[in-house]
Write a protein that holds these residues in place. Structure first.
Motif, PDB file in Angstrom:
ATOM      1  N   LYS A 156      -3.235 -17.910  -9.639  1.00 39.97           N
ATOM      2  CA  LYS A 156      -4.107 -17.863  -8.475  1.00 39.97           C
ATOM      3  C   LYS A 156      -5.336 -18.758  -8.614  1.00 39.97           C
ATOM      4  CE  LYS A 156      -2.711 -13.095  -7.555  1.00 39.97           C
ATOM      5  NZ  LYS A 156      -3.168 -11.681  -7.438  1.00 39.97           N
ATOM      6  N   ASP A 157      -5.740 -19.020  -9.847  1.00 42.44           N
ATOM      7  CA  ASP A 157      -6.916 -19.847 -10.056  1.00 42.44           C
ATOM      8  C   ASP A 157      -6.797 -20.583 -11.381  1.00 42.44           C
ATOM      9  OD1 ASP A 157      -7.629 -17.955 -12.104  1.00 42.44           O
ATOM     10  OD2 ASP A 157      -8.515 -16.678 -10.548  1.00 42.44           O
ATOM     11  N   ALA A 158      -7.802 -21.405 -11.690  1.00 38.95           N
ATOM     12  CA  ALA A 158      -7.764 -22.238 -12.898  1.00 38.95           C
ATOM     13  C   ALA A 158      -7.748 -21.394 -14.174  1.00 38.95           C
ATOM     14  CB  ALA A 158      -8.967 -23.179 -12.909  1.00 38.95           C
ATOM     15  N   GLN A 159      -8.475 -20.287 -14.162  1.00 41.16           N
ATOM     16  CA  GLN A 159      -8.517 -19.445 -15.360  1.00 41.16           C
ATOM     17  C   GLN A 159      -7.157 -18.815 -15.647  1.00 41.16           C
ATOM     18  OE1 GLN A 159     -11.051 -15.963 -15.162  1.00 41.16           O
ATOM     19  NE2 GLN A 159     -11.450 -16.045 -17.370  1.00 41.16           N
ATOM     20  N   GLN A 160      -6.496 -18.328 -14.599  1.00 33.67           N
ATOM     21  CA  GLN A 160      -5.174 -17.741 -14.780  1.00 33.67           C
ATOM     22  C   GLN A 160      -4.168 -18.801 -15.202  1.00 33.67           C
ATOM     23  OE1 GLN A 160      -2.627 -15.973 -11.465  1.00 33.67           O
ATOM     24  NE2 GLN A 160      -3.531 -14.110 -12.354  1.00 33.67           N
ATOM     25  N   ALA A 161      -4.307 -20.009 -14.661  1.00 35.21           N
ATOM     26  CA  ALA A 161      -3.418 -21.111 -15.051  1.00 35.21           C
ATOM     27  C   ALA A 161      -3.591 -21.434 -16.526  1.00 35.21           C
ATOM     28  CB  ALA A 161      -3.708 -22.343 -14.197  1.00 35.21           C
ATOM     29  N   LYS A 162      -4.833 -21.376 -17.013  1.00 35.52           N
ATOM     30  CA  LYS A 162      -5.100 -21.642 -18.425  1.00 35.52           C
ATOM     31  C   LYS A 162      -4.484 -20.563 -19.312  1.00 35.52           C
ATOM     32  CE  LYS A 162      -8.809 -22.814 -21.644  1.00 35.52           C
ATOM     33  NZ  LYS A 162     -10.275 -23.015 -21.806  1.00 35.52           N
ATOM     34  N   PHE A 163      -4.552 -19.298 -18.860  1.00 36.14           N
ATOM     35  CA  PHE A 163      -3.938 -18.208 -19.613  1.00 36.14           C
ATOM     36  C   PHE A 163      -2.432 -18.417 -19.728  1.00 36.14           C
ATOM     37  CE2 PHE A 163      -7.510 -15.085 -18.316  1.00 36.14           C
ATOM     38  CZ  PHE A 163      -8.264 -15.501 -19.411  1.00 36.14           C
ATOM     39  N   PHE A 164      -1.800 -18.742 -18.588  1.00 33.60           N
ATOM     40  CA  PHE A 164      -0.359 -18.976 -18.590  1.00 33.60           C
ATOM     41  C   PHE A 164       0.004 -20.148 -19.498  1.00 33.60           C
ATOM     42  CE2 PHE A 164       0.560 -16.981 -14.155  1.00 33.60           C
ATOM     43  CZ  PHE A 164       0.617 -15.730 -14.756  1.00 33.60           C
ATOM     44  N   SER A 165      -0.798 -21.202 -19.409  1.00 29.40           N
ATOM     45  CA  SER A 165      -0.537 -22.391 -20.214  1.00 29.40           C
ATOM     46  C   SER A 165      -0.645 -22.086 -21.709  1.00 29.40           C
ATOM     47  CB  SER A 165      -1.529 -23.491 -19.842  1.00 29.40           C
ATOM     48  OG  SER A 165      -1.417 -24.590 -20.713  1.00 29.40           O
ATOM     49  N   THR A 166      -1.653 -21.294 -22.085  1.00 28.55           N
ATOM     50  CA  THR A 166      -1.822 -20.924 -23.493  1.00 28.55           C
ATOM     51  C   THR A 166      -0.644 -20.099 -23.980  1.00 28.55           C
ATOM     52  OG1 THR A 166      -4.234 -20.943 -23.276  1.00 28.55           O
ATOM     53  CG2 THR A 166      -3.310 -19.715 -25.129  1.00 28.55           C
ATOM     54  N   LEU A 167      -0.213 -19.144 -23.159  1.00 30.22           N
ATOM     55  CA  LEU A 167       0.928 -18.306 -23.525  1.00 30.22           C
ATOM     56  C   LEU A 167       2.192 -19.144 -23.695  1.00 30.22           C
ATOM     57  CD1 LEU A 167       2.053 -15.467 -23.969  1.00 30.22           C
ATOM     58  CD2 LEU A 167       2.384 -15.271 -21.493  1.00 30.22           C
ATOM     59  N   GLU A 168       2.414 -20.070 -22.752  1.00 31.41           N
ATOM     60  CA  GLU A 168       3.598 -20.923 -22.819  1.00 31.41           C
ATOM     61  C   GLU A 168       3.529 -21.846 -24.033  1.00 31.41           C
ATOM     62  OE1 GLU A 168       6.243 -23.495 -19.678  1.00 31.41           O
ATOM     63  OE2 GLU A 168       4.076 -23.746 -19.596  1.00 31.41           O
ATOM     64  N   TYR A 169       2.343 -22.386 -24.300  1.00 29.86           N
ATOM     65  CA  TYR A 169       2.175 -23.294 -25.429  1.00 29.86           C
ATOM     66  C   TYR A 169       2.456 -22.590 -26.756  1.00 29.86           C
ATOM     67  CZ  TYR A 169      -0.368 -25.440 -29.274  1.00 29.86           C
ATOM     68  OH  TYR A 169      -0.719 -25.924 -30.506  1.00 29.86           O
ATOM     69  N   GLU A 170       1.886 -21.406 -26.943  1.00 30.77           N
ATOM     70  CA  GLU A 170       2.054 -20.693 -28.211  1.00 30.77           C
ATOM     71  C   GLU A 170       3.504 -20.281 -28.414  1.00 30.77           C
ATOM     72  OE1 GLU A 170       0.038 -20.535 -30.568  1.00 30.77           O
ATOM     73  OE2 GLU A 170      -1.839 -21.121 -29.624  1.00 30.77           O
ATOM     74  N   ALA A 171       4.152 -19.817 -27.348  1.00 27.99           N
ATOM     75  CA  ALA A 171       5.564 -19.427 -27.462  1.00 27.99           C
ATOM     76  C   ALA A 171       6.434 -20.637 -27.779  1.00 27.99           C
ATOM     77  CB  ALA A 171       6.028 -18.767 -26.162  1.00 27.99           C
ATOM     78  N   ALA A 172       6.162 -21.763 -27.124  1.00 27.43           N
ATOM     79  CA  ALA A 172       6.938 -22.979 -27.379  1.00 27.43           C
ATOM     80  C   ALA A 172       6.699 -23.500 -28.794  1.00 27.43           C
ATOM     81  CB  ALA A 172       6.578 -24.057 -26.353  1.00 27.43           C
ATOM     82  N   ARG A 173       5.453 -23.371 -29.268  1.00 31.07           N
ATOM     83  CA  ARG A 173       5.134 -23.827 -30.624  1.00 31.07           C
ATOM     84  C   ARG A 173       5.881 -22.999 -31.675  1.00 31.07           C
ATOM     85  NH1 ARG A 173       1.574 -22.529 -34.603  1.00 31.07           N
ATOM     86  NH2 ARG A 173       0.722 -20.816 -33.381  1.00 31.07           N
ATOM     87  N   ILE A 174       5.888 -21.684 -31.481  1.00 27.11           N
ATOM     88  CA  ILE A 174       6.604 -20.811 -32.417  1.00 27.11           C
ATOM     89  C   ILE A 174       8.098 -21.108 -32.371  1.00 27.11           C
ATOM     90  CG2 ILE A 174       7.187 -18.421 -32.972  1.00 27.11           C
ATOM     91  CD1 ILE A 174       4.459 -17.637 -31.791  1.00 27.11           C
ATOM     92  N   ASN A 175       8.619 -21.299 -31.156  1.00 28.34           N
ATOM     93  CA  ASN A 175      10.044 -21.605 -31.028  1.00 28.34           C
ATOM     94  C   ASN A 175      10.382 -22.904 -31.751  1.00 28.34           C
ATOM     95  OD1 ASN A 175      12.680 -20.951 -29.605  1.00 28.34           O
ATOM     96  ND2 ASN A 175      12.318 -23.010 -28.832  1.00 28.34           N
ATOM     97  N   GLY A 176       9.506 -23.898 -31.628  1.00 26.77           N
ATOM     98  CA  GLY A 176       9.736 -25.170 -32.314  1.00 26.77           C
ATOM     99  C   GLY A 176       9.729 -25.006 -33.820  1.00 26.77           C
ATOM    100  N   GLU A 177       8.827 -24.174 -34.340  1.00 23.53           N
ATOM    101  CA  GLU A 177       8.771 -23.965 -35.789  1.00 23.53           C
ATOM    102  C   GLU A 177      10.004 -23.223 -36.289  1.00 23.53           C
ATOM    103  OE1 GLU A 177       5.195 -22.389 -37.339  1.00 23.53           O
ATOM    104  OE2 GLU A 177       4.001 -24.146 -36.752  1.00 23.53           O
ATOM    105  N   LEU A 178      10.518 -22.300 -35.491  1.00 21.63           N
ATOM    106  CA  LEU A 178      11.735 -21.591 -35.886  1.00 21.63           C
ATOM    107  C   LEU A 178      12.924 -22.559 -35.942  1.00 21.63           C
ATOM    108  CD1 LEU A 178      11.400 -18.271 -33.840  1.00 21.63           C
ATOM    109  CD2 LEU A 178      11.018 -18.609 -36.286  1.00 21.63           C
ATOM    110  N   VAL A 179      12.992 -23.463 -34.972  1.00 21.54           N
ATOM    111  CA  VAL A 179      14.059 -24.478 -34.986  1.00 21.54           C
ATOM    112  C   VAL A 179      13.936 -25.364 -36.228  1.00 21.54           C
ATOM    113  CG1 VAL A 179      14.986 -26.505 -33.804  1.00 21.54           C
ATOM    114  CG2 VAL A 179      14.329 -24.490 -32.482  1.00 21.54           C
ATOM    115  N   GLN A 180      12.706 -25.732 -36.580  1.00 23.81           N
ATOM    116  CA  GLN A 180      12.488 -26.546 -37.771  1.00 23.81           C
ATOM    117  C   GLN A 180      12.908 -25.794 -39.027  1.00 23.81           C
ATOM    118  OE1 GLN A 180       8.403 -27.899 -37.749  1.00 23.81           O
ATOM    119  NE2 GLN A 180       8.587 -28.710 -35.689  1.00 23.81           N
ATOM    120  N   LEU A 181      12.585 -24.509 -39.104  1.00 27.59           N
ATOM    121  CA  LEU A 181      12.979 -23.698 -40.256  1.00 27.59           C
ATOM    122  C   LEU A 181      14.495 -23.661 -40.408  1.00 27.59           C
ATOM    123  CD1 LEU A 181      10.577 -20.604 -40.202  1.00 27.59           C
ATOM    124  CD2 LEU A 181      10.873 -22.234 -42.076  1.00 27.59           C
ATOM    125  N   LEU A 182      15.189 -23.441 -39.304  1.00 23.36           N
ATOM    126  CA  LEU A 182      16.652 -23.408 -39.352  1.00 23.36           C
ATOM    127  C   LEU A 182      17.218 -24.764 -39.770  1.00 23.36           C
ATOM    128  CD1 LEU A 182      17.739 -21.320 -36.226  1.00 23.36           C
ATOM    129  CD2 LEU A 182      18.123 -20.766 -38.628  1.00 23.36           C
TER     130      LEU A 182
END
Length: 240
Positions: free
Chosen positions: A53-79
């Motif tokens: 709905k606003d810039a702050q909520q967009a930033k929250f979503f972006s942070t959540l997506e970034y952290e989840a994607a980062r963890i997923n990338g590290e798991l792929v690297q581990l495998l």
């Protein structure tokens, strides 16, 4: 009276079997990666159905997506590192256009780059092609883009050129540069930071991927320095 041997519970046999911890860990990482992939898909669908709905909520979503994607990338690297150690990783070397691989990684991180107002510039001949494993090298590039987006200020540059018979993929940013201990020698063996949570897994993965690319010229390698065209960190991937 006939004596019967003492009965033995089936689980007693398993108590004597040594545990292959690396296999157990790899299996667990695989399951976590699948679950995290479902989480990312659900998050993407949720954001599409209910845009911020606003810039702050967009930033929250972006942070959540970034952290989840980062963890997923590290798991792929581990495998991948586990498969490399077990000699079971399939390396598929073929001819690819560099611009296609680079643009794919930028598209994967489009939301992250936009949310952080990061301008990314690509300096690569559209006709330049080379022989390499596009999935592995693409994974290294994706990790670099994500990390640079985290530490740079507002600019990121990917420049591709030929240097002394090698393909050089240079990723430069305008951040504070790499720590001094990352510029010294080969892979830092004891460089885990519990304060930042940085395990240097991405560097290890990049070096391993590059070492799998070999030709008569030699094998792939990586260099790290500070300064460069944007004044921040510069990491170069060299492919034979």
């Amino acid at each position: 009276m006939e004596q019967h041997p003492e009965s033995k519970h089936p689980d007693q046999d398993y108590d004597q079997v040594p545990i292959d911890f690396s296999f157990v860990l790899a299996s667990s990482v695989h399951d976590m990666k699948n679950s995290l992939g479902m989480l990312l898909n659900t998050l993407g669908a949720m954001m599409e159905a209910s845009p911020p709905k606003d810039a702050q909520q967009a930033k929250f979503f972006s942070t959540l997506e970034y952290e989840a994607a980062r963890i997923n990338g590290e798991l792929v690297q581990l495998l991948s590192l586990y498969k490399m150690d077990e000699k079971t990783l399939a390396v598929l070397i073929d001819e690819h256009h560099l611009i296609d691989v680079i643009e794919e990684q930028i598209a994967r991180n489009d939301a992250l780059l936009r949310s952080r107002n990061i301008r990314i510039e690509v300096d690569c001949d559209a006709d330049l092609a080379w022989y390499f494993d596009s999935e592995l090298v693409g994974g290294v590039l994706n990790n670099l883009v994500v990390n640079c987006a985290r530490y740079c200020r507002e600019r990121l540059l990917i420049r591709v050129s030929e240097e002394q018979g090698y393909l050089c993929i240079c990723v430069a940013d305008d951040g504070q540069g790499y720590p001094e201990n990352m510029l010294l020698g080969p892979i830092p063996q004891a460089s885990v930071s519990f304060n930042s949570g940085n395990t240097r897994l991405g560097l290890l993965f990049a070096r391993k991927v590059l070492s799998l690319h070999k030709s008569r010229k030699g094998q792939g390698y990586m260099t790290i320095e500070n300064g460069g065209p944007l004044g921040g960190g510069v990491l170069k991937l060299h492919l034979p």
